[in-house]
Scaffold this active site. Structure first.
Site, PDB file in Angstrom:
ATOM      1  N   ILE A  72     -25.891 -30.067  36.672  1.00 45.56           N
ATOM      2  CA  ILE A  72     -26.159 -28.935  35.797  1.00 45.56           C
ATOM      3  C   ILE A  72     -25.180 -28.892  34.630  1.00 45.56           C
ATOM      4  O   ILE A  72     -25.555 -28.521  33.514  1.00 45.56           O
ATOM      5  CB  ILE A  72     -26.108 -27.639  36.626  1.00 45.56           C
ATOM      6  CG1 ILE A  72     -27.309 -27.592  37.571  1.00 45.56           C
ATOM      7  CG2 ILE A  72     -26.070 -26.408  35.736  1.00 45.56           C
ATOM      8  CD1 ILE A  72     -27.255 -26.479  38.588  1.00 45.56           C
ATOM      9  N   SER A 124     -23.282 -20.107  40.069  1.00 51.39           N
ATOM     10  CA  SER A 124     -23.264 -19.905  41.510  1.00 51.39           C
ATOM     11  C   SER A 124     -24.408 -20.714  42.113  1.00 51.39           C
ATOM     12  O   SER A 124     -24.608 -21.876  41.743  1.00 51.39           O
ATOM     13  CB  SER A 124     -23.386 -18.414  41.845  1.00 51.39           C
ATOM     14  OG  SER A 124     -23.308 -18.179  43.226  1.00 51.39           O
ATOM     15  N   TYR A 169     -20.693 -23.378  52.325  1.00 51.70           N
ATOM     16  CA  TYR A 169     -21.174 -23.373  50.942  1.00 51.70           C
ATOM     17  C   TYR A 169     -21.855 -22.045  50.606  1.00 51.70           C
ATOM     18  O   TYR A 169     -21.578 -21.428  49.563  1.00 51.70           O
ATOM     19  CB  TYR A 169     -22.155 -24.526  50.733  1.00 51.70           C
ATOM     20  CG  TYR A 169     -22.709 -24.617  49.327  1.00 51.70           C
ATOM     21  CD1 TYR A 169     -21.920 -25.106  48.294  1.00 51.70           C
ATOM     22  CD2 TYR A 169     -24.018 -24.226  49.044  1.00 51.70           C
ATOM     23  CE1 TYR A 169     -22.419 -25.191  47.000  1.00 51.70           C
ATOM     24  CE2 TYR A 169     -24.532 -24.314  47.763  1.00 51.70           C
ATOM     25  CZ  TYR A 169     -23.721 -24.795  46.748  1.00 51.70           C
ATOM     26  OH  TYR A 169     -24.214 -24.865  45.465  1.00 51.70           O
ATOM     27  N   LYS A 182     -20.451 -19.354  47.856  1.00 54.58           N
ATOM     28  CA  LYS A 182     -21.226 -19.025  46.659  1.00 54.58           C
ATOM     29  C   LYS A 182     -21.541 -17.534  46.591  1.00 54.58           C
ATOM     30  O   LYS A 182     -21.638 -16.953  45.499  1.00 54.58           O
ATOM     31  CB  LYS A 182     -22.517 -19.852  46.619  1.00 54.58           C
ATOM     32  CG  LYS A 182     -22.278 -21.302  46.212  1.00 54.58           C
ATOM     33  CD  LYS A 182     -21.652 -21.394  44.830  1.00 54.58           C
ATOM     34  CE  LYS A 182     -21.492 -22.816  44.348  1.00 54.58           C
ATOM     35  NZ  LYS A 182     -20.918 -22.899  42.983  1.00 54.58           N
TER      36      LYS A 182
END
Length: 436
Positions: A143, A314, A329, A333
């Site tokens: 990303i 996030s 994880y 997040k």
């Protein structure tokens, strides 16, 4: 636009409009009007559509807003590219944009008027002239790269991509810079940084502050660092059978707390807070410069620049109760999302905003195992199809999906957003027990 009102048409036909290659510098002068002339290095036969004079009407109570010289140059370039790529009646390109005696612009040709109407109708609403950005923890397929490409293409002055893998950062910077028009300075610069180290963050801030090209400021900070953390499944992957309670307990306790759980939180949560704190001075400096550039007309602002902003990357794992990406994880997040919400309450008193993006499955190193488990593949490029049971829209997200989100947040178009949590997942969360 073919249904424009007579009033709107008259505004388009006002004194700020020039047709073809007419030199408006010879026209009768008007109060508070400017004339720009732009030339290019194009061959003579291509010069005519760019070697024009552009008159920007900034008279009192005018519906038009005043372009900076750089914006006007870019607008001229857009018009040239659109004209060059047009296959419809090329012999008419140099004809006036308004027919003689007409009260309406040519059908489908309103965008090519030289005088730019209200910013609401302009491409500059989503463009980022003279802005500087810091994107942390870019990876070569993820990303961060999509965001950097989008921001650079939209006109950002400088983008710093910070992370520990310098070879990956340099390769990404070279690739993006080579795709942009030639410039005296590279747009994308890859300073090294460990976002979990306060001393490394301090060195990064010092490096940005001393950049002679920008003068040392930021308009946008993207906290994009992330690690997947330990994976403990409820299913035995060899047999496909559900694990017993004791089997799951033993595997969960076997995970090293300091090396895996704690490190996951250091990267996914702690880096958001400490990177934001380290860069507050740079973001404040960006606000100061933006305020100095505010355009005033009769004591009224005609174009309000967006204030400095932090964007936290996030994940939909923050909202997913099933945690397919891993328990550590998902919890980390969720914490990162809450840090972003807290910053959105804390920072506006100093003119700084914060918004959060929660992406679903996008091509990245972290998403690869999930995609493979769902029977998909990230090889081959283009649209990556997925079973609609995995993502209702039937595909992974791509660079266009991410570009639309980051450009909306970073540009004037998203200047009124603060504390927003944007879910960008193609509907994947609807297939799980989740909290929106």
């Amino acid at each position: 636009m073919s249904g424009s009102t007579p009033e709107a048409t008259e505004r388009m036909r006002g004194t700020g409009h020039t047709s073809g290659t007419e030199d408006v510098s010879n026209s009768s002068p008007e109060k508070n009007s400017r004339t720009y002339r732009f030339t290019t290095n194009q061959p003579d036969h291509q010069q005519s559509s760019l070697t024009q004079s552009t008159k920007i009407n900034t008279s009192l109570h005018s519906p038009y807003y005043e372009l900076s010289q750089r914006e006007a140059e870019i607008y001229q370039h857009i018009r040239h590219v659109r004209s060059r790529n047009s296959h419809r009646a090329p012999h008419r390109r140099e004809q006036p944009l308004l027919r003689q005696g007409s009260r309406r612009p040519h059908h489908r040709r309103w965008f090519r008027h030289v005088t730019l109407p209200s910013p609401l109708l302009s491409p500059f609403l989503f463009m980022l002239w003279k802005k500087t950005r810091l994107t942390t923890a870019l990876d070569n397929l993820g990303i961060g790269l999509m965001m950097t490409q989008s921001l650079a293409s939209a006109g950002a002055k400088r983008i710093y991509i910070a992370g520990r893998r310098l070879s990956v950062l340099q390769a990404a910077a070279d690739k993006i810079n080579s795709s942009l028009p030639p410039a005296s300075e590279p747009v994308v610069v890859p300073p090294g940084c460990d976002v979990t180290s306060p001393s490394s963050l301090s060195a990064l801030v010092s490096s940005i502050s001393s950049d002679p090209y920008t003068g040392g400021y930021l308009n946008l900070l993207v906290c994009n660092a992330g690690v997947g953390g330990p994976q403990v499944s409820t299913v035995n992957r060899e047999t496909g059978q559900e694990k017993t309670l004791e089997e799951f307990r033993e595997e969960a306790l076997a995970v090293d707390f300091e090396k895996e759980w704690e490190q996951t939180f250091r990267v996914n949560v702690g880096s958001v807070w400490y990177t934001s704190m380290a860069c507050l001075g740079l973001l404040e400096r960006g606000n100061t410069l933006a305020q100095q550039q505010q355009q005033q007309q009769d004591g009224q602002e005609v174009w309000r620049e967006s204030t400095s902003q932090i964007v936290v990357t996030s994940s939909i794992a923050a909202l997913n109760k099933a945690a397919p990406g891993g328990w550590a994880y998902g919890v980390s997040k969720a914490a990162a999302t809450h840090v972003g919400k807290q910053l959105a309450v804390l920072l506006p008193r100093w003119g700084i905003r914060c918004n959060i993006i929660c992406p679903g499955l996008f091509p990245s190193e972290m998403a690869a195992p999930i995609v493979q488990a769902a029977g998909g593949s990230m090889t081959g490029g283009g649209v990556i199809p997925l079973d609609k049971k995995t993502v209702p829209l039937g595909r992974m997200g791509d660079e266009f999906d991410m570009a639309g989100q980051i450009l909306y947040l970073a540009s004037r178009a998203g200047a009124y957003l603060n504390g927003n949590v944007t879910v960008l997942d193609g509907g994947r969360l609807t297939t799980f027990p989740s909290t929106f």
